[in-house]
Scaffold this motif. Sequence first.
Motif, PDB file in Angstrom:
ATOM      1  N   VAL A 105     138.114   9.014  36.953  1.00  0.00           N
ATOM      2  CA  VAL A 105     136.980   8.482  37.724  1.00  0.00           C
ATOM      3  C   VAL A 105     136.085   7.675  36.792  1.00  0.00           C
ATOM      4  O   VAL A 105     135.694   8.141  35.724  1.00  0.00           O
ATOM      5  CB  VAL A 105     136.183   9.618  38.381  1.00  0.00           C
ATOM      6  CG1 VAL A 105     134.943   9.071  39.094  1.00  0.00           C
ATOM      7  CG2 VAL A 105     137.061  10.387  39.366  1.00  0.00           C
ATOM      8  N   ASP A 107     133.323   5.882  38.232  1.00  0.00           N
ATOM      9  CA  ASP A 107     132.019   5.830  38.886  1.00  0.00           C
ATOM     10  C   ASP A 107     131.909   7.040  39.806  1.00  0.00           C
ATOM     11  O   ASP A 107     132.549   7.079  40.870  1.00  0.00           O
ATOM     12  CB  ASP A 107     131.861   4.526  39.680  1.00  0.00           C
ATOM     13  CG  ASP A 107     130.449   4.355  40.247  1.00  0.00           C
ATOM     14  OD1 ASP A 107     129.752   5.373  40.427  1.00  0.00           O
ATOM     15  OD2 ASP A 107     130.054   3.212  40.516  1.00  0.00           O
ATOM     16  N   SER A 110     130.615   6.177  43.558  1.00  0.00           N
ATOM     17  CA  SER A 110     131.552   5.518  44.474  1.00  0.00           C
ATOM     18  C   SER A 110     132.917   6.192  44.497  1.00  0.00           C
ATOM     19  O   SER A 110     133.684   6.013  45.441  1.00  0.00           O
ATOM     20  CB  SER A 110     131.731   4.050  44.068  1.00  0.00           C
ATOM     21  OG  SER A 110     132.365   3.961  42.793  1.00  0.00           O
ATOM     22  N   ASN A 112     135.205   5.466  42.424  1.00  0.00           N
ATOM     23  CA  ASN A 112     136.200   4.503  41.930  1.00  0.00           C
ATOM     24  C   ASN A 112     136.959   5.073  40.736  1.00  0.00           C
ATOM     25  O   ASN A 112     136.375   5.719  39.866  1.00  0.00           O
ATOM     26  CB  ASN A 112     135.518   3.196  41.530  1.00  0.00           C
ATOM     27  CG  ASN A 112     135.040   2.407  42.733  1.00  0.00           C
ATOM     28  OD1 ASN A 112     135.490   2.650  43.860  1.00  0.00           O
ATOM     29  ND2 ASN A 112     134.137   1.459  42.513  1.00  0.00           N
ATOM     30  N   LYS A 113     138.260   4.779  40.711  1.00  0.00           N
ATOM     31  CA  LYS A 113     139.124   5.298  39.656  1.00  0.00           C
ATOM     32  C   LYS A 113     139.791   4.169  38.885  1.00  0.00           C
ATOM     33  O   LYS A 113     139.886   3.040  39.350  1.00  0.00           O
ATOM     34  CB  LYS A 113     140.222   6.199  40.249  1.00  0.00           C
ATOM     35  CG  LYS A 113     139.720   7.472  40.897  1.00  0.00           C
ATOM     36  CD  LYS A 113     140.898   8.289  41.422  1.00  0.00           C
ATOM     37  CE  LYS A 113     140.451   9.595  42.057  1.00  0.00           C
ATOM     38  NZ  LYS A 113     141.605  10.374  42.563  1.00  0.00           N
ATOM     39  N   THR A 114     140.246   4.498  37.702  1.00  0.00           N
ATOM     40  CA  THR A 114     141.103   3.621  36.928  1.00  0.00           C
ATOM     41  C   THR A 114     142.266   4.462  36.426  1.00  0.00           C
ATOM     42  O   THR A 114     142.317   5.676  36.642  1.00  0.00           O
ATOM     43  CB  THR A 114     140.350   2.976  35.748  1.00  0.00           C
ATOM     44  OG1 THR A 114     141.191   1.985  35.137  1.00  0.00           O
ATOM     45  CG2 THR A 114     139.950   4.022  34.705  1.00  0.00           C
ATOM     46  N   PHE A 207     147.087   6.938  42.110  1.00  0.00           N
ATOM     47  CA  PHE A 207     145.765   6.977  42.745  1.00  0.00           C
ATOM     48  C   PHE A 207     145.762   7.842  44.009  1.00  0.00           C
ATOM     49  O   PHE A 207     144.704   8.262  44.476  1.00  0.00           O
ATOM     50  CB  PHE A 207     145.295   5.566  43.100  1.00  0.00           C
ATOM     51  CG  PHE A 207     144.799   4.771  41.919  1.00  0.00           C
ATOM     52  CD1 PHE A 207     143.956   5.343  40.981  1.00  0.00           C
ATOM     53  CD2 PHE A 207     145.166   3.439  41.764  1.00  0.00           C
ATOM     54  CE1 PHE A 207     143.486   4.608  39.898  1.00  0.00           C
ATOM     55  CE2 PHE A 207     144.701   2.689  40.683  1.00  0.00           C
ATOM     56  CZ  PHE A 207     143.862   3.288  39.743  1.00  0.00           C
TER      57      PHE A 207
END
Length: 352
Positions: A105, A107, A110, A112-114, A207
Amino acid sequence: MMRKYGLGADNVIDARIVDASGRIHDRASMGEDLFWAIRGGGGASFGVILWWKIKLVPVPSTVTVFTVARTLEQGATKLLHRYQQVAASELDEDLFIRVVIQPTVIDTKSGNKTITTLYQAQFLGGVDRLLDIMGTSFPELALTRKDCTQTSWLKSVMYIAGYPSGTPPEVLLQGKSTFKNYFKAKSDFVKDPIPESGLEGLWKRLFEQASPLVIFNPYGGMMSKIPESEIPFPHRKGVLFKIQYLTTWQNGEEDEEQHMDWIRKLYNYMAPYVTMFPRQAYVNYRDLDLGINKKSNISFIEASAWGNRYFKDNFNKLIKIKTKVDPDNFFRHEQSIPPLPLPLRKSSTTVR
């Protein structure tokens, strides 16, 4: 240290085993056929191992370790593609670099993942020589001196295993994991670099899961020099790396179905990028999806479904040895080596 010295099984020089009749044998009395079979032929198929005698190998007093993280935003996809080209074929055999891959993660608000790729290494030597090797063979990782830690071999084992700094090495004698969860693992072997498009598809699937893990373990070095038939473990020359896929969960059967479904779909997705005919698998990551024995009614034809993946052509020799030393199939489990059926045994009395 497999790229330098091969597998643990490659370095076994004697063993003691209890056979199906309750007799205890060492290498001399068990014979070279059975001694060959137990060094990588799958546990619990031939007897109960009481001990191994293993050839010790020289290790320098100073080894170097590092862990370097790269995310998608830092060019992880192109870097991993380059890693596949050099990890087995171009890097010094004193150097082992595995890649641990998982979504993270970036963020919390939000969600949001990478994708984070962790390049984790053990080098049999000091940091100066390591930096020279990396600068020549894998400069794309941009390894720096401050990334590296010089330590002892024993402490490097602790480091690679993920123990916190300062943990006493005696913890290794406990023989049990310090964490508990449910998991499903599968494996693959890769002979050609996975293209960037294939990696991007892998990211999409990672993801989809809360706690997936993929690990690339490099081969090459000594692993490419040992013949496939030397011991039952056949994954040698031409293999760039082994992949372990892992999904974990905490709530037992409640969450099992979704995790099993996800990892099976991931495994199907990876099919074009890995070994074929057979699609090879690592026996120590037992995968019952490949097939299972039906209690005492074991078919050597059905067992070929997983036997050829784990052992390739060595599976046939393992069957003959099993027939010779345990014809009544006393030692058996879901994926044990089966004996030949009675009508076929006369022609298999000689093990070659």
